[in-house]
Design a protein around this motif. Structure first.
Motif, short mmCIF file in Angstrom:
data_model
loop_
_atom_site.label_atom_id
_atom_site.label_comp_id
_atom_site.label_asym_id
_atom_site.label_seq_id
_atom_site.Cartn_x
_atom_site.Cartn_y
_atom_site.Cartn_z
N ARG A 16 45.71 31.68 113.70
CA ARG A 16 46.10 29.64 113.39
C ARG A 16 46.40 29.41 111.64
O ARG A 16 46.84 29.51 111.12
N ASP A 56 47.08 24.53 117.61
CA ASP A 56 46.09 23.91 117.02
C ASP A 56 45.04 23.86 116.44
O ASP A 56 44.14 23.65 116.18
N THR A 57 44.57 24.19 118.17
CA THR A 57 43.17 22.92 118.98
C THR A 57 42.66 23.72 120.15
O THR A 57 42.25 23.58 120.55
N HIS A 58 44.64 24.60 120.55
CA HIS A 58 43.57 25.16 121.58
C HIS A 58 43.80 26.93 121.51
O HIS A 58 45.29 26.74 121.88
#
Length: 159
Positions: A16, A56-58
């Motif tokens: 990321r 962004d999260t998964h």
């Protein structure tokens, strides 16, 4: 990215960071309502890294990939071509721009399960290393090498 000993969560976080500023592709979901009809609506964005989608999260496992488009008037030699054109039109009707890449049918990967030695989607721990199955027929590859290659390709294609 480090060579080994890192968890899937750490490797994905590093990916990321390396992808910051690189454009993402749309995540879509099928919707059907009485007033608006069938369509594919945007519910987020992700970086497309082969069999993985990274938000962004998964981390998500890819499924159907299509490009939003007007089907126009065409003759189809195969029913599957007609269905694919209809799916592209549903994405356009749902708010995606003409030509936008849309990912539909993806599934969330349980990164914690992988880090605990299990398996989720295309990720698993194999011989103590987090690995990815890059195709149904393909074998397992260390996630660190897979991400390094995919991140470099995506960054290069973004210019």
């Amino acid at each position: 990215m480090q060579q080994s000993g890192e968890s899937a969560a750490q490797l994905l976080a590093e990916a990321r960071t390396a992808l910051a500023g690189v454009p993402k592709e749309g995540l879509g979901e099928d919707k059907d309502s009485r007033w608006r009809g069938r369509r594919i609506v945007r519910i987020g964005d992700a970086w497309h890294l082969g069999v993985l989608l990274l938000t962004d999260t998964h981390a998500l496992a890819t499924a159907e990939v299509l490009r939003a488009a007007d089907p126009g008037r065409r003759g189809y030699t195969a029913e599957s071509a007609r269905e694919r054109a209809e799916r592209r039109a549903l994405a356009l009707r749902g708010g995606f721009g003409e030509g936008d890449v849309v990912h539909v049918g993806w599934t969330v990967i349980d990164v914690d399960a992988v880090d605990a030695g299990g398996e989720s989607g295309p990720l698993a721990t194999r011989d103590g290393a987090v690995s990815v199955r890059w195709s149904q027929a393909g074998g397992w590859m260390p996630l660190v090498a897979y991400l390094r290659e995919r991140v470099e390709l995506l960054r290069a294609s973004a210019g």
